[in-house]
Write a protein that holds these residues in place. Structure first.
Motif, PDB file in Angstrom:
ATOM      1  N   SER A 146      -8.306  -5.438   7.154  1.00 32.73           N
ATOM      2  CA  SER A 146      -8.602  -4.125   6.588  1.00 32.73           C
ATOM      3  C   SER A 146      -7.394  -3.218   6.827  1.00 32.73           C
TER       4      SER A 146
ATOM      5  N   HIS B  87      -5.390   8.592  -0.427  1.00 33.48           N
ATOM      6  CA  HIS B  87      -5.828   7.656   0.615  1.00 33.48           C
ATOM      7  C   HIS B  87      -6.106   6.320  -0.045  1.00 33.48           C
ATOM      8  N   LEU B  88      -5.553   5.247   0.524  1.00 30.80           N
ATOM      9  CA  LEU B  88      -5.742   3.903  -0.009  1.00 30.80           C
ATOM     10  C   LEU B  88      -6.347   2.995   1.052  1.00 30.80           C
ATOM     11  N   LYS B  89      -7.320   2.222   0.628  1.00 34.62           N
ATOM     12  CA  LYS B  89      -7.910   1.190   1.480  1.00 34.62           C
ATOM     13  C   LYS B  89      -7.809  -0.125   0.741  1.00 34.62           C
TER      14      LYS B  89
ATOM     15  N   SER C  40      -3.160   7.082   4.533  1.00 38.00           N
ATOM     16  CA  SER C  40      -3.106   8.276   3.701  1.00 38.00           C
ATOM     17  C   SER C  40      -1.664   8.743   3.597  1.00 38.00           C
TER      18      SER C  40
ATOM     19  N   LEU D 282       0.832  -1.201   0.000  1.00 39.41           N
ATOM     20  CA  LEU D 282       0.000   0.000   0.000  1.00 39.41           C
ATOM     21  C   LEU D 282       0.867   1.253   0.000  1.00 39.41           C
TER      22      LEU D 282
ATOM     23  N   GLU E  72      -5.576   0.450   5.655  1.00 38.55           N
ATOM     24  CA  GLU E  72      -5.749   1.710   4.952  1.00 38.55           C
ATOM     25  C   GLU E  72      -4.799   2.756   5.513  1.00 38.55           C
TER      26      GLU E  72
END
Length: 310
Positions: A298, A260-262, A302, A242, A300
């Motif tokens: 999960s 922002h990556l999820k 930024s 990520l 995530e």
């Protein structure tokens, strides 16, 4: 919109219309080709309509039905194909300029990934198929001219069958997960990036700017996730991959100030069925997996330039 003091309370409000779905076809008489988009539009207006809340006076309200109808009228008025970002800007400009009560418009659009099909190696004039990953955009425009534009992609399904591992994590009495340097990596990426433009005048004039940027960012995300086609790239964790993806976007696009990556970790669990009489009946060798997405990890984060605002 700043909070107002009402009867001794702080009060903030906005209203709008969600899930305004519109399909738009443009037909080019010069070559017979049709161009198609499908948008799901959401609108929020920050407006001076306090009386509707506290004095039963609706005279300052822009009805949500009016917002819905405006989407269709403005889509009809667009005589040439345009990007989701450009349509969101067009709507936001209308609401902030046409209604004196409206101080800020927030327009969100999801665009389905319809793409032209090819038959016998030739592009079809009016045939389309649905691809992977929705194109997202959000435009926030104030009557003062202050602007924020974000774009993104949602549900970009990616998978690689090797070159992934997970080792060295905290182990305690609750830990059952074995360490590995060989596993499958699958995810559905949601990425949202903020452009650095702060006014309408600072946006590049080219009609395909946002489409070209979206395609280029998407390619960088994919290239970084997978690595070179002949050898790939090793992923020691989803977190590491990520970060490399986010960094590649900021290093490659100076008009983007933050991303922002999820990335949920969609698991493919090794299937290994031992049999005391015949241990080789089903023995896992990085080849048979049980796909499962519940529960899933999960992850995530930024990443932004030092002086940017998310």
């Amino acid at each position: 919109m700043s909070a107002e003091i009402v009867e001794g309370f702080k009060f903030e409000q906005r209203h709008g219309k969600d899930r305004v779905r519109v399909g738009r076809v443009w037909k080019d008489p010069s070559n017979g080709f049709h161009y198609f988009v499908e948008w799901n539009v959401g609108i929020r207006l920050l407006s001076n309509c306090l009386n509707s809340y506290v004095r039963d006076d609706n005279s300052d309200i822009v009805a949500t039905d009016t917002m819905k109808n405006t989407v269709y009228v403005k889509a009809k008025e667009c005589q040439e194909p345009l990007t989701a970002e450009a349509f969101a800007i067009l709507l936001a400009k209308h609401f902030t300029s046409f209604y004196k009560q409206v101080c800020t418009a927030i327009v969100k659009i999801e665009e389905k990934p319809w793409k032209r099909i090819h038959v016998d190696g030739q592009p079809h004039r009016h045939g389309f198929e649905l691809g992977s990953g929705k194109h997202l955009t959000e435009v926030i425009l104030s009557k003062s001219g202050a602007l924020k534009i974000s774009s993104g992609i949602e549900g970009l399904a990616l998978l690689k069958t090797t070159q992934s591992g997970f080792e060295g994590f905290i182990r305690d009495k609750y830990t059952l997960l074995p360490e590995t340097r060989e596993r499958m990596l699958a995810t559905a990426v949601t990425a949202t990036w903020r452009y650095s433009f702060e006014s309408l005048h600072s946006i590049p004039s080219g009609p395909t700017y946002f489409t070209d940027s979206y395609s280029a960012v998407r390619k960088v995300l994919l290239d970084t996730f997978f690595g070179p086609p002949n050898v790939g790239v090793y992923s020691p964790s989803v977190q590491s991959t990520l970060y490399q993806m986010a960094k590649a976007v900021l290093n490659g696009f100076h008009d983007i100030s933050s991303i922002h990556l999820k990335m949920p970790n969609l698991h493919f669990l090794p299937v290994n069925l031992p049999n005391p009489q015949n241990p080789s009946v089903v023995k896992f060798a990085d080849d048979v997996y049980l796909p499962t997405d519940e529960p899933h990890g999960s992850i995530e984060a930024s990443l932004s330039r030092i002086h940017s605002r998310m």
